[in-house]
Design a protein around this motif. Structure first.
Motif, PDB file in Angstrom:
ATOM      1  N   ASP A 115       0.845  -1.199   0.000  1.00  0.00           N
ATOM      2  CA  ASP A 115       0.000   0.000   0.000  1.00  0.00           C
ATOM      3  C   ASP A 115       0.881   1.250   0.000  1.00  0.00           C
ATOM      4  O   ASP A 115       2.104   1.164  -0.131  1.00  0.00           O
ATOM      5  N   ALA A 116       0.269   2.413   0.143  1.00  0.00           N
ATOM      6  CA  ALA A 116       1.001   3.689   0.093  1.00  0.00           C
ATOM      7  C   ALA A 116       2.043   3.809   1.199  1.00  0.00           C
ATOM      8  O   ALA A 116       3.009   4.557   1.068  1.00  0.00           O
ATOM      9  N   GLU A 117       1.869   3.081   2.295  1.00  0.00           N
ATOM     10  CA  GLU A 117       2.849   3.088   3.386  1.00  0.00           C
ATOM     11  C   GLU A 117       3.809   1.906   3.268  1.00  0.00           C
ATOM     12  O   GLU A 117       4.506   1.571   4.217  1.00  0.00           O
ATOM     13  N   GLY A 118       3.849   1.259   2.107  1.00  0.00           N
ATOM     14  CA  GLY A 118       4.764   0.148   1.885  1.00  0.00           C
ATOM     15  C   GLY A 118       4.350  -1.144   2.569  1.00  0.00           C
ATOM     16  O   GLY A 118       5.062  -2.142   2.505  1.00  0.00           O
ATOM     17  N   PHE A 119       3.170  -1.174   3.203  1.00  0.00           N
ATOM     18  CA  PHE A 119       2.732  -2.354   3.954  1.00  0.00           C
ATOM     19  C   PHE A 119       2.234  -3.448   3.022  1.00  0.00           C
ATOM     20  O   PHE A 119       1.565  -3.195   2.028  1.00  0.00           O
ATOM     21  N   TYR A 120       2.559  -4.686   3.403  1.00  0.00           N
ATOM     22  CA  TYR A 120       1.997  -5.850   2.727  1.00  0.00           C
ATOM     23  C   TYR A 120       1.827  -6.967   3.740  1.00  0.00           C
ATOM     24  O   TYR A 120       2.464  -6.976   4.802  1.00  0.00           O
ATOM     25  N   GLN A 121       0.970  -7.890   3.410  1.00  0.00           N
ATOM     26  CA  GLN A 121       0.810  -9.115   4.183  1.00  0.00           C
ATOM     27  C   GLN A 121       0.246 -10.169   3.242  1.00  0.00           C
ATOM     28  O   GLN A 121      -0.464  -9.843   2.289  1.00  0.00           O
ATOM     29  N   THR A 122       0.589 -11.413   3.492  1.00  0.00           N
ATOM     30  CA  THR A 122       0.019 -12.500   2.711  1.00  0.00           C
ATOM     31  C   THR A 122       0.075 -13.794   3.493  1.00  0.00           C
ATOM     32  O   THR A 122       1.051 -14.053   4.206  1.00  0.00           O
ATOM     33  N   LYS A 123      -0.997 -14.554   3.386  1.00  0.00           N
ATOM     34  CA  LYS A 123      -1.054 -15.863   4.028  1.00  0.00           C
ATOM     35  C   LYS A 123      -0.182 -16.830   3.233  1.00  0.00           C
ATOM     36  O   LYS A 123      -0.206 -16.822   1.994  1.00  0.00           O
ATOM     37  N   LEU A 124       0.572 -17.649   3.950  1.00  0.00           N
ATOM     38  CA  LEU A 124       1.399 -18.683   3.329  1.00  0.00           C
ATOM     39  C   LEU A 124       1.370 -19.932   4.194  1.00  0.00           C
ATOM     40  O   LEU A 124       1.316 -19.837   5.428  1.00  0.00           O
ATOM     41  N   SER A 125       1.430 -21.075   3.563  1.00  0.00           N
ATOM     42  CA  SER A 125       1.553 -22.338   4.288  1.00  0.00           C
ATOM     43  C   SER A 125       2.950 -22.435   4.883  1.00  0.00           C
ATOM     44  O   SER A 125       3.888 -21.778   4.402  1.00  0.00           O
ATOM     45  N   PRO A 126       3.133 -23.250   5.916  1.00  0.00           N
ATOM     46  CA  PRO A 126       4.484 -23.425   6.454  1.00  0.00           C
ATOM     47  C   PRO A 126       5.443 -23.859   5.347  1.00  0.00           C
ATOM     48  O   PRO A 126       5.091 -24.665   4.474  1.00  0.00           O
ATOM     49  N   GLY A 127       6.624 -23.296   5.364  1.00  0.00           N
ATOM     50  CA  GLY A 127       7.641 -23.606   4.357  1.00  0.00           C
ATOM     51  C   GLY A 127       8.614 -22.462   4.211  1.00  0.00           C
ATOM     52  O   GLY A 127       8.541 -21.464   4.926  1.00  0.00           O
ATOM     53  N   THR A 128       9.523 -22.612   3.262  1.00  0.00           N
ATOM     54  CA  THR A 128      10.532 -21.589   2.998  1.00  0.00           C
ATOM     55  C   THR A 128      10.297 -21.025   1.601  1.00  0.00           C
ATOM     56  O   THR A 128      10.090 -21.776   0.645  1.00  0.00           O
ATOM     57  N   TYR A 129      10.350 -19.706   1.504  1.00  0.00           N
ATOM     58  CA  TYR A 129      10.026 -18.992   0.280  1.00  0.00           C
ATOM     59  C   TYR A 129      11.109 -17.963  -0.040  1.00  0.00           C
ATOM     60  O   TYR A 129      11.897 -17.591   0.833  1.00  0.00           O
ATOM     61  N   SER A 130      11.104 -17.484  -1.284  1.00  0.00           N
ATOM     62  CA  SER A 130      11.937 -16.357  -1.700  1.00  0.00           C
ATOM     63  C   SER A 130      11.007 -15.242  -2.143  1.00  0.00           C
ATOM     64  O   SER A 130      10.046 -15.487  -2.888  1.00  0.00           O
ATOM     65  N   VAL A 131      11.286 -14.027  -1.693  1.00  0.00           N
ATOM     66  CA  VAL A 131      10.419 -12.882  -1.982  1.00  0.00           C
ATOM     67  C   VAL A 131      11.193 -11.886  -2.846  1.00  0.00           C
ATOM     68  O   VAL A 131      12.312 -11.491  -2.502  1.00  0.00           O
ATOM     69  N   PHE A 132      10.583 -11.499  -3.964  1.00  0.00           N
ATOM     70  CA  PHE A 132      11.191 -10.569  -4.900  1.00  0.00           C
ATOM     71  C   PHE A 132      10.299  -9.349  -5.068  1.00  0.00           C
ATOM     72  O   PHE A 132       9.080  -9.440  -4.964  1.00  0.00           O
ATOM     73  N   ILE A 133      10.915  -8.212  -5.378  1.00  0.00           N
ATOM     74  CA  ILE A 133      10.204  -6.971  -5.683  1.00  0.00           C
ATOM     75  C   ILE A 133      10.177  -6.838  -7.203  1.00  0.00           C
ATOM     76  O   ILE A 133      11.228  -6.920  -7.849  1.00  0.00           O
ATOM     77  N   GLU A 134       8.992  -6.661  -7.786  1.00  0.00           N
ATOM     78  CA  GLU A 134       8.917  -6.465  -9.233  1.00  0.00           C
ATOM     79  C   GLU A 134       9.315  -5.031  -9.553  1.00  0.00           C
ATOM     80  O   GLU A 134       8.720  -4.075  -9.045  1.00  0.00           O
ATOM     81  N   GLU A 135      10.338  -4.903 -10.394  1.00  0.00           N
ATOM     82  CA  GLU A 135      10.915  -3.590 -10.696  1.00  0.00           C
ATOM     83  C   GLU A 135      11.498  -3.626 -12.108  1.00  0.00           C
ATOM     84  O   GLU A 135      12.309  -4.502 -12.422  1.00  0.00           O
ATOM     85  N   LYS A 136      11.092  -2.694 -12.939  1.00  0.00           N
ATOM     86  CA  LYS A 136      11.628  -2.557 -14.291  1.00  0.00           C
ATOM     87  C   LYS A 136      11.519  -3.856 -15.099  1.00  0.00           C
ATOM     88  O   LYS A 136      12.426  -4.213 -15.838  1.00  0.00           O
TER      89      LYS A 136
END
Length: 172
Positions: A115-136
């Motif tokens: 959102d405008a304050e940079g906040f995010y949240q998302t439900k995920l099942s237990p496990g290990t993930y990699s998070v990327f920012i979409e840019e250009k």
């Protein structure tokens, strides 16, 4: 000759203010510039999920070298971006384009927008993930673990893992 000088001056002004290098939609909300700890506390209060990841995305830019006096151009502020969550991904599974920009030959498990304050949240099942920012048109990430994993986060059952992300365009 005078017309050529005016055109050159206008072109230089457009170059200076075009937002080259980062998305043009970045307008630093003045109340949050360099007030990131307070922003993160505000965003912690927005969490409504009971399992997954949540955090704040900020952009840092300018000359962030230690400077004596008030002339620093370094600023950090929240930005709106789409985040892409992949299964745990290593460097060997990506194509690196420049510094911290990658492409992956797979679809993300999910995407979430800040959102405008940079906040995010998302439900995920237990496990290990990699998070990327979409840019250009690519995926940005600047965090690694000791096994070559990119921006890893581990989610346990009934836990919201805090993952604050920084899009870095600063000079150090």
């Amino acid at each position: 000759m005078k017309t050529a000088s005016i055109i050159l001056a206008l072109a230089f002004s457009v170059f200076l203010f075009c937002g080259c290098g980062k998305e043009e939609s970045d307008n630093a909300p003045s109340q949050w510039v360099n007030n990131i700890e307070e922003l993160k506390q505000l965003n912690q209060g927005k969490i409504t999920i009971t399992q997954g990841i949540a955090g704040t995305l900020t952009l840092i830019e300018g000359n962030c070298m230690p400077i004596i006096g008030p002339n620093s151009t370094c600023k950090e502020y929240p930005v709106k971006r789409k985040l892409a969550i992949y299964p745990y991904t290593t460097l060997q599974e990506t194509v690196q384009h420049e510094a911290a920009f990658y492409t992956i030959n797979a679809e993300p498990l999910m995407e979430v927008e800040t959102d405008a304050e940079g906040f995010y949240q998302t439900k995920l099942s237990p496990g290990t993930y990699s998070v990327f920012i979409e840019e250009k048109g690519k995926l940005y990430a600047n965090g690694f673990d000791g096994q070559g994993g990119i921006n890893p986060v581990h989610v346990d059952e009934d836990v919201v893992e805090s993952l604050n992300l920084r899009l870095n365009y600063a000079v150090y």
